[in-house]
Design a protein around this motif. Structure first.
Motif, PDB file in Angstrom:
ATOM      1  N   ARG A 114     -17.378  49.380  10.776  1.00  0.00           N
ATOM      2  CA  ARG A 114     -16.458  48.594  11.606  1.00  0.00           C
ATOM      3  C   ARG A 114     -15.102  49.305  11.603  1.00  0.00           C
ATOM      4  O   ARG A 114     -14.422  49.353  10.583  1.00  0.00           O
ATOM      5  CB  ARG A 114     -16.348  47.173  11.060  1.00  0.00           C
ATOM      6  CG  ARG A 114     -17.637  46.370  11.204  1.00  0.00           C
ATOM      7  CD  ARG A 114     -17.597  45.069  10.452  1.00  0.00           C
ATOM      8  NE  ARG A 114     -17.650  45.288   9.004  1.00  0.00           N
ATOM      9  CZ  ARG A 114     -17.410  44.331   8.095  1.00  0.00           C
ATOM     10  NH1 ARG A 114     -17.073  43.110   8.495  1.00  0.00           N
ATOM     11  NH2 ARG A 114     -17.494  44.595   6.820  1.00  0.00           N
ATOM     12  N   ALA A 145     -13.135  43.506  16.037  1.00  0.00           N
ATOM     13  CA  ALA A 145     -12.522  42.201  15.794  1.00  0.00           C
ATOM     14  C   ALA A 145     -12.642  41.772  14.343  1.00  0.00           C
ATOM     15  O   ALA A 145     -11.675  41.275  13.741  1.00  0.00           O
ATOM     16  CB  ALA A 145     -13.146  41.155  16.716  1.00  0.00           C
ATOM     17  N   ASP A 146     -13.828  41.937  13.751  1.00  0.00           N
ATOM     18  CA  ASP A 146     -14.009  41.538  12.355  1.00  0.00           C
ATOM     19  C   ASP A 146     -13.154  42.388  11.429  1.00  0.00           C
ATOM     20  O   ASP A 146     -12.570  41.880  10.457  1.00  0.00           O
ATOM     21  CB  ASP A 146     -15.482  41.660  11.956  1.00  0.00           C
ATOM     22  CG  ASP A 146     -16.354  40.606  12.623  1.00  0.00           C
ATOM     23  OD1 ASP A 146     -15.806  39.587  13.083  1.00  0.00           O
ATOM     24  OD2 ASP A 146     -17.579  40.807  12.693  1.00  0.00           O
ATOM     25  N   CYS A 148     -10.308  43.844  12.180  1.00  0.00           N
ATOM     26  CA  CYS A 148      -8.906  43.448  12.360  1.00  0.00           C
ATOM     27  C   CYS A 148      -8.604  42.146  11.636  1.00  0.00           C
ATOM     28  O   CYS A 148      -7.520  41.978  11.065  1.00  0.00           O
ATOM     29  CB  CYS A 148      -8.581  43.331  13.846  1.00  0.00           C
ATOM     30  SG  CYS A 148      -8.449  44.917  14.711  1.00  0.00           S
ATOM     31  N   THR A 149      -9.550  41.222  11.650  1.00  0.00           N
ATOM     32  CA  THR A 149      -9.345  39.963  10.944  1.00  0.00           C
ATOM     33  C   THR A 149      -9.202  40.199   9.447  1.00  0.00           C
ATOM     34  O   THR A 149      -8.316  39.631   8.790  1.00  0.00           O
ATOM     35  CB  THR A 149     -10.513  38.999  11.218  1.00  0.00           C
ATOM     36  OG1 THR A 149     -10.556  38.703  12.616  1.00  0.00           O
ATOM     37  CG2 THR A 149     -10.354  37.713  10.434  1.00  0.00           C
ATOM     38  N   ALA A 150     -10.073  41.035   8.891  1.00  0.00           N
ATOM     39  CA  ALA A 150      -9.995  41.342   7.461  1.00  0.00           C
ATOM     40  C   ALA A 150      -8.697  42.072   7.130  1.00  0.00           C
ATOM     41  O   ALA A 150      -8.057  41.793   6.104  1.00  0.00           O
ATOM     42  CB  ALA A 150     -11.203  42.173   7.044  1.00  0.00           C
ATOM     43  N   GLU A 152      -5.899  41.939   8.779  1.00  0.00           N
ATOM     44  CA  GLU A 152      -4.772  41.013   8.931  1.00  0.00           C
ATOM     45  C   GLU A 152      -4.539  40.246   7.638  1.00  0.00           C
ATOM     46  O   GLU A 152      -3.390  40.078   7.195  1.00  0.00           O
ATOM     47  CB  GLU A 152      -5.038  40.041  10.078  1.00  0.00           C
ATOM     48  CG  GLU A 152      -3.875  39.108  10.371  1.00  0.00           C
ATOM     49  CD  GLU A 152      -4.068  38.323  11.658  1.00  0.00           C
ATOM     50  OE1 GLU A 152      -3.114  37.617  12.058  1.00  0.00           O
ATOM     51  OE2 GLU A 152      -5.148  38.409  12.260  1.00  0.00           O
ATOM     52  N   THR A 153      -5.618  39.795   7.007  1.00  0.00           N
ATOM     53  CA  THR A 153      -5.490  39.098   5.731  1.00  0.00           C
ATOM     54  C   THR A 153      -4.867  40.002   4.677  1.00  0.00           C
ATOM     55  O   THR A 153      -3.981  39.589   3.916  1.00  0.00           O
ATOM     56  CB  THR A 153      -6.870  38.617   5.254  1.00  0.00           C
ATOM     57  OG1 THR A 153      -7.415  37.712   6.221  1.00  0.00           O
ATOM     58  CG2 THR A 153      -6.772  37.920   3.905  1.00  0.00           C
ATOM     59  N   GLN A 156      -1.106  40.694   5.562  1.00  0.00           N
ATOM     60  CA  GLN A 156      -0.294  39.499   5.356  1.00  0.00           C
ATOM     61  C   GLN A 156      -0.047  39.243   3.874  1.00  0.00           C
ATOM     62  O   GLN A 156       1.016  38.740   3.496  1.00  0.00           O
ATOM     63  CB  GLN A 156      -0.969  38.288   5.995  1.00  0.00           C
ATOM     64  CG  GLN A 156      -0.903  38.281   7.514  1.00  0.00           C
ATOM     65  CD  GLN A 156      -1.631  37.095   8.135  1.00  0.00           C
ATOM     66  OE1 GLN A 156      -2.478  36.469   7.500  1.00  0.00           O
ATOM     67  NE2 GLN A 156      -1.301  36.801   9.383  1.00  0.00           N
ATOM     68  N   CYS A 162       1.385  40.669  11.397  1.00  0.00           N
ATOM     69  CA  CYS A 162       0.377  41.380  12.189  1.00  0.00           C
ATOM     70  C   CYS A 162       0.302  40.891  13.627  1.00  0.00           C
ATOM     71  O   CYS A 162       0.534  39.717  13.911  1.00  0.00           O
ATOM     72  CB  CYS A 162      -0.996  41.233  11.538  1.00  0.00           C
ATOM     73  SG  CYS A 162      -1.082  41.915   9.857  1.00  0.00           S
ATOM     74  N   ARG A 164      -1.956  42.159  17.542  1.00  0.00           N
ATOM     75  CA  ARG A 164      -3.011  43.007  18.085  1.00  0.00           C
ATOM     76  C   ARG A 164      -2.491  43.844  19.250  1.00  0.00           C
ATOM     77  O   ARG A 164      -1.660  43.378  20.049  1.00  0.00           O
ATOM     78  CB  ARG A 164      -4.202  42.161  18.557  1.00  0.00           C
ATOM     79  CG  ARG A 164      -4.753  41.198  17.499  1.00  0.00           C
ATOM     80  CD  ARG A 164      -5.374  41.923  16.323  1.00  0.00           C
ATOM     81  NE  ARG A 164      -5.769  41.008  15.261  1.00  0.00           N
ATOM     82  CZ  ARG A 164      -6.966  40.455  15.157  1.00  0.00           C
ATOM     83  NH1 ARG A 164      -7.903  40.721  16.072  1.00  0.00           N
ATOM     84  NH2 ARG A 164      -7.253  39.650  14.147  1.00  0.00           N
TER      85      ARG A 164
END
Length: 274
Positions: A114, A145-146, A148-150, A152-153, A156, A162, A164
């Motif tokens: 990913r 997407a997955d 980027c979500t990880a 972002e956590t 942060q 963060c 996009r």
């Protein structure tokens, strides 16, 4: 704990790895740089991690950070893909370039990784200073997407803010950051060289640098770019601009070209035709 492998450990890589290690966001696992010695030095600076000499020596990890120069990202992706670090769930791999998108990691995406990119809008001139300044830094994420979500956590957790960015917009996005930060030292260097050439005492240059830059930043922050603009462009004094452009060009042609181009933008910002 989520494991992180690091490929490349310059100022950006060290800063992020140090922050994540200190906050317990990742377990810093294997570190690969241009030499085993530099990888060992990076591990000491980060405070954790295991230095390795070859990509094939790196163990599987949950997340891989490719913090190398832009010109080497694609080659690193190809090398990692050849090393067959796949993993059952498809590890996350991201690079830190502002100008390139996740497509630079395509050989790994083809293997089920990913892929993403994460760029922090911060001057990484010194690692310790960047570590201290990082909280509140804007971080542009792009790619899977997955992933980027990880990410972002993770960002942060160390104070990143963060957002996009679309892959096709990365070049323009990064050019904006260059305008905002990278050109400022260049412009200041030109100003100080011109002052020195025109007879300003060298002892006064640090004072001029500090006061003018501080006042400019304060005014831009308080009034916005248009409100903070002063000088001949703000007044629409095209004749004065032309005289100065010719003088600067006679002194140093590239600086003269830059003066004219920036004056055109300044006149547009002030609402004057040129």
């Amino acid at each position: 704990m989520t494991t992180l492998n690091l490929v490349g450990a310059g100022r950006v890589g060290r800063t992020l790895a140090m922050l994540w290690a200190r906050h317990g966001s990742f377990e810093i696992q294997d570190v690969l740089t241009s030499s085993l010695e530099s990888a060992q030095q990076a591990c000491v600076a980060i405070g954790s991690g295991h230095a390795v000499a070859r990509p094939a020596d790196m163990r599987p990890a949950d997340v891989w950070m490719v913090a190398v120069q832009d010109a080497h990202i694609a080659a690193v992706a190809t090398t990692l893909a050849a090393s067959h670090h796949t993993g059952a769930t498809g590890p996350i791999v991201f690079h830190c370039s502002g100008a390139q998108n996740a497509g630079s990691l395509q050989p790994l995406a083809d293997m089920g990784w990913r892929t993403a990119s994460a760029h922090c809008i911060l001057s990484f001139a010194e690692v310790e200073a960047a570590v201290q300044q990082f909280a509140g830094t804007a971080c542009a994420l792009e790619g899977d997407a997955d992933a980027c979500t990880a990410l972002e956590t993770a960002f942060q957790a160390i104070g990143g803010q963060c957002f996009r960015v679309a892959g096709e917009d990365k070049v323009l996005y990064h050019a904006a950051a260059v305008f905002a930060t990278n050109f400022l030292p260049v412009l200041q260097s030109v100003a100080e060289a011109a002052w020195a050439r025109s007879g300003v005492p060298p002892a006064l240059l640090p004072q001029l640098r500090a006061s003018l830059l501080r006042n400019a930043v304060d005014n831009i922050t308080r009034l916005g770019p248009a409100g903070a603009l002063t000088g001949p462009a703000a007044r629409g004094d095209v004749a004065a601009i032309e005289r100065q452009a010719a003088t600067v060009h006679a002194w140093d042609a590239p600086s003269g070209d830059a003066y004219r181009a920036l004056s055109t933008l300044a006149l547009r910002l002030a609402g004057h035709a040129y």
